[in-house]
Scaffold this active site. Sequence first.
Site, PDB file in Angstrom:
ATOM      1  N   TRP A 187       0.859  -1.187   0.000  1.00  0.00           N
ATOM      2  CA  TRP A 187       0.000   0.000   0.000  1.00  0.00           C
ATOM      3  C   TRP A 187       0.885   1.223   0.000  1.00  0.00           C
ATOM      4  O   TRP A 187       1.818   1.318   0.798  1.00  0.00           O
ATOM      5  CB  TRP A 187      -0.927   0.052   1.228  1.00  0.00           C
ATOM      6  CG  TRP A 187      -1.597   1.394   1.308  1.00  0.00           C
ATOM      7  CD1 TRP A 187      -2.572   1.877   0.472  1.00  0.00           C
ATOM      8  CD2 TRP A 187      -1.277   2.474   2.199  1.00  0.00           C
ATOM      9  NE1 TRP A 187      -2.888   3.171   0.801  1.00  0.00           N
ATOM     10  CE2 TRP A 187      -2.114   3.567   1.856  1.00  0.00           C
ATOM     11  CE3 TRP A 187      -0.375   2.616   3.250  1.00  0.00           C
ATOM     12  CZ2 TRP A 187      -2.071   4.792   2.527  1.00  0.00           C
ATOM     13  CZ3 TRP A 187      -0.324   3.843   3.928  1.00  0.00           C
ATOM     14  CH2 TRP A 187      -1.170   4.913   3.566  1.00  0.00           C
ATOM     15  N   GLU A 226      -3.058  -2.885  -2.389  1.00  0.00           N
ATOM     16  CA  GLU A 226      -4.192  -2.299  -1.657  1.00  0.00           C
ATOM     17  C   GLU A 226      -4.580  -0.927  -2.187  1.00  0.00           C
ATOM     18  O   GLU A 226      -3.792   0.008  -2.193  1.00  0.00           O
ATOM     19  CB  GLU A 226      -3.833  -2.177  -0.166  1.00  0.00           C
ATOM     20  CG  GLU A 226      -4.957  -1.578   0.670  1.00  0.00           C
ATOM     21  CD  GLU A 226      -4.604  -1.457   2.148  1.00  0.00           C
ATOM     22  OE1 GLU A 226      -3.439  -1.726   2.521  1.00  0.00           O
ATOM     23  OE2 GLU A 226      -5.496  -1.080   2.932  1.00  0.00           O
ATOM     24  N   LYS A 228      -7.140   2.544  -2.304  1.00  0.00           N
ATOM     25  CA  LYS A 228      -7.690   3.466  -1.306  1.00  0.00           C
ATOM     26  C   LYS A 228      -8.462   4.569  -2.001  1.00  0.00           C
ATOM     27  O   LYS A 228      -8.211   4.890  -3.164  1.00  0.00           O
ATOM     28  CB  LYS A 228      -6.525   4.037  -0.496  1.00  0.00           C
ATOM     29  CG  LYS A 228      -6.929   4.950   0.611  1.00  0.00           C
ATOM     30  CD  LYS A 228      -5.778   5.109   1.596  1.00  0.00           C
ATOM     31  CE  LYS A 228      -6.133   6.150   2.649  1.00  0.00           C
ATOM     32  NZ  LYS A 228      -5.270   6.084   3.815  1.00  0.00           N
ATOM     33  N   ASP A 259      -9.579  -3.103   1.823  1.00  0.00           N
ATOM     34  CA  ASP A 259      -9.655  -2.526   3.163  1.00  0.00           C
ATOM     35  C   ASP A 259     -11.063  -1.960   3.294  1.00  0.00           C
ATOM     36  O   ASP A 259     -11.486  -1.141   2.466  1.00  0.00           O
ATOM     37  CB  ASP A 259      -8.589  -1.431   3.310  1.00  0.00           C
ATOM     38  CG  ASP A 259      -8.540  -0.828   4.709  1.00  0.00           C
ATOM     39  OD1 ASP A 259      -9.608  -0.434   5.217  1.00  0.00           O
ATOM     40  OD2 ASP A 259      -7.444  -0.734   5.288  1.00  0.00           O
ATOM     41  N   HIS A 262     -11.791   1.737   2.832  1.00  0.00           N
ATOM     42  CA  HIS A 262     -11.254   2.439   1.667  1.00  0.00           C
ATOM     43  C   HIS A 262     -12.245   2.655   0.540  1.00  0.00           C
ATOM     44  O   HIS A 262     -11.855   2.750  -0.619  1.00  0.00           O
ATOM     45  CB  HIS A 262     -10.027   1.690   1.135  1.00  0.00           C
ATOM     46  CG  HIS A 262      -8.843   1.832   2.034  1.00  0.00           C
ATOM     47  ND1 HIS A 262      -7.586   1.427   1.697  1.00  0.00           N
ATOM     48  CD2 HIS A 262      -8.740   2.362   3.276  1.00  0.00           C
ATOM     49  CE1 HIS A 262      -6.751   1.683   2.691  1.00  0.00           C
ATOM     50  NE2 HIS A 262      -7.435   2.244   3.659  1.00  0.00           N
ATOM     51  N   HIS A 286      -8.512  -6.217   4.659  1.00  0.00           N
ATOM     52  CA  HIS A 286      -8.118  -5.410   5.805  1.00  0.00           C
ATOM     53  C   HIS A 286      -9.419  -5.033   6.482  1.00  0.00           C
ATOM     54  O   HIS A 286     -10.104  -4.111   6.049  1.00  0.00           O
ATOM     55  CB  HIS A 286      -7.372  -4.143   5.374  1.00  0.00           C
ATOM     56  CG  HIS A 286      -5.899  -4.341   5.250  1.00  0.00           C
ATOM     57  ND1 HIS A 286      -5.018  -3.306   5.040  1.00  0.00           N
ATOM     58  CD2 HIS A 286      -5.140  -5.463   5.331  1.00  0.00           C
ATOM     59  CE1 HIS A 286      -3.787  -3.783   4.995  1.00  0.00           C
ATOM     60  NE2 HIS A 286      -3.831  -5.090   5.155  1.00  0.00           N
ATOM     61  N   ASP A 294     -12.200   7.104   6.487  1.00  0.00           N
ATOM     62  CA  ASP A 294     -11.337   5.955   6.770  1.00  0.00           C
ATOM     63  C   ASP A 294     -10.693   6.124   8.149  1.00  0.00           C
ATOM     64  O   ASP A 294      -9.487   6.258   8.272  1.00  0.00           O
ATOM     65  CB  ASP A 294     -10.275   5.883   5.657  1.00  0.00           C
ATOM     66  CG  ASP A 294      -9.321   4.723   5.821  1.00  0.00           C
ATOM     67  OD1 ASP A 294      -9.707   3.727   6.468  1.00  0.00           O
ATOM     68  OD2 ASP A 294      -8.200   4.812   5.297  1.00  0.00           O
ATOM     69  N   ASP A 296     -10.419   4.144  10.738  1.00  0.00           N
ATOM     70  CA  ASP A 296      -9.757   3.000  11.377  1.00  0.00           C
ATOM     71  C   ASP A 296     -10.170   2.792  12.834  1.00  0.00           C
ATOM     72  O   ASP A 296      -9.336   2.550  13.706  1.00  0.00           O
ATOM     73  CB  ASP A 296      -8.231   3.118  11.262  1.00  0.00           C
ATOM     74  CG  ASP A 296      -7.764   2.940   9.824  1.00  0.00           C
ATOM     75  OD1 ASP A 296      -7.994   1.863   9.265  1.00  0.00           O
ATOM     76  OD2 ASP A 296      -7.179   3.885   9.253  1.00  0.00           O
ATOM     77  N   ASP A 326      -6.990  -4.236  10.158  1.00  0.00           N
ATOM     78  CA  ASP A 326      -6.265  -2.975   9.985  1.00  0.00           C
ATOM     79  C   ASP A 326      -7.039  -1.820  10.610  1.00  0.00           C
ATOM     80  O   ASP A 326      -7.912  -1.245   9.973  1.00  0.00           O
ATOM     81  CB  ASP A 326      -6.008  -2.707   8.487  1.00  0.00           C
ATOM     82  CG  ASP A 326      -5.183  -1.438   8.285  1.00  0.00           C
ATOM     83  OD1 ASP A 326      -4.598  -0.943   9.264  1.00  0.00           O
ATOM     84  OD2 ASP A 326      -5.119  -0.942   7.139  1.00  0.00           O
TER      85      ASP A 326
HETATM   86  C1  RNT Z   1      -3.852   2.900   4.927  1.00  0.00           C
HETATM   87  C2  RNT Z   1      -3.936   1.444   4.607  1.00  0.00           C
HETATM   88  C3  RNT Z   1      -2.783   0.605   5.062  1.00  0.00           C
HETATM   89  C4  RNT Z   1      -2.277   0.994   6.441  1.00  0.00           C
HETATM   90  C5  RNT Z   1      -1.262   0.049   7.012  1.00  0.00           C
HETATM   91  C6  RNT Z   1      -0.574   0.631   8.191  1.00  0.00           C
HETATM   92  O1  RNT Z   1      -5.008   3.573   4.656  1.00  0.00           O
HETATM   93  O2  RNT Z   1      -5.123   0.936   5.107  1.00  0.00           O
HETATM   94  O3  RNT Z   1      -3.106  -0.730   4.978  1.00  0.00           O
HETATM   95  O4  RNT Z   1      -3.339   1.104   7.347  1.00  0.00           O
HETATM   96  O5  RNT Z   1      -0.419  -0.362   6.043  1.00  0.00           O
HETATM   97 ZN    ZN Z   2      -5.394  -1.200   5.044  1.00  0.00          ZN
END
Ligand code: RNT
Ligand code: ZN
Length: 419
Positions: A187, A226, A228, A259, A262, A286, A294, A296, A326
Amino acid sequence: MNKESLVQQAFDLAAERYAAIGVDVNQAMDKLQKISLSLHCWQADDVTGFENPDGSLSGGIQVTGNYPGKARNMEEVRADILKATSFIPGSHRLSLHEIYGDFGGKKVDRDEVEPIHFQSWMEWAKEHNLKLDFNSTSFSHPKSGNLTLANPDPAIRNFWIEHTKRCRAVSEAMGAYQNDPCIMNLWIHDGSKEVPASRIKYRQILKEALDEIFSTPYENMKDCIEAKLFGIGLESYTVGSYDFYLGYGAKNNKIVTLDTGHFHLTESIADKISSMLLFTPEIMLHVSRPIRWDSDHVVILGDDLLDLSREIIRCDALDRVHVGLDYFDATINRIGAYVIGSRATQKAFMQALLEPSAQLAEYEEKDQLFQRLALQEELKSMPWQAVWDYFCYKNNVPVGEDYIAEIQKYENEVTFKRG
Ligand code: RNT
Ligand code: ZN
């Protein structure tokens, strides 16, 4: 009655209820036992890593909060992860970022990393029955800027190409050592705050960089890429968008990482699984929880996660889907954050595995759509929790809320004592 016999009795009753709709709870538990989560090492220390513990996080991602007790070094990260896994039933994987290497106090720049920097991790993981996954790290470095692999400046681009190539070599060494493929996630944050003069320019550069990176074939690692939607400060354009990586993955047989934070907030990640399984080799997840963006947040048992896990089970794709986590929350106990999110993910799969798929399919074939909807609705209040509790009990991890007190104890005895 003691907890043990309560759990047993509830399980026996639940098993009968499920048997009545054609579901074998033991089979469901056997399948759940085989789902290894790939735990993200970066929840332990707010994505800091060991390269520059005083440095700040960059690359469009952010961690909020400063709850006391964060892991300050490799020993503490390892101890906290082991503590967390002691509350998570089953055997799991650990996903390391390159910045978590065992650099022995030396400065090892990103284009210098080698398998030797992860030797102690490999040994430690083996000792604790964890398999390792890996991630290249584009963020939090003086050369991170807004563009890494998609940078038109060859000096910067080649630095990141070299980094990513070396990360693949590290992953290969890990996979060979553990005799199980190491999944390496790529990523990068590349993007821009405003719309660039040419969107295709940077995507063309990224495509060529990836071609070069992936030109070395390996046997013991698997690549995933990955996508986003956007990063903070990079809102208008993301070079590695979903379309970009889905196209790249479908054409080049690469795993695409989904993810769950994302995408546009109303987009269903569950709905993507069946299509991707038809055109890409495997899927990396993820599992995260976006709140308005996003963000998290710690994963909890919500409808999105349930839909996603049901979809994977309905596709019978457990052998092609890797379940990574993640998220990073620094406002609560970080070990607790691991445990909540991991157990929520497992609970979602538990429910998915208890679905009477044959009966639902039969209703559908006979066009009995009231019956199908009614059964789907009834499933929501079936006693899946009794099966989950029993699963925890059998795995020798705390049942239900019992882990709360244990995490508090570790907090008082260990993490709160950190400076
Ligand atoms: C960031 C991505 C990625 C990170 C990690 C730390 O938006 O989700 O995967 O969260 O690599
Ligand atoms: Zn991620």
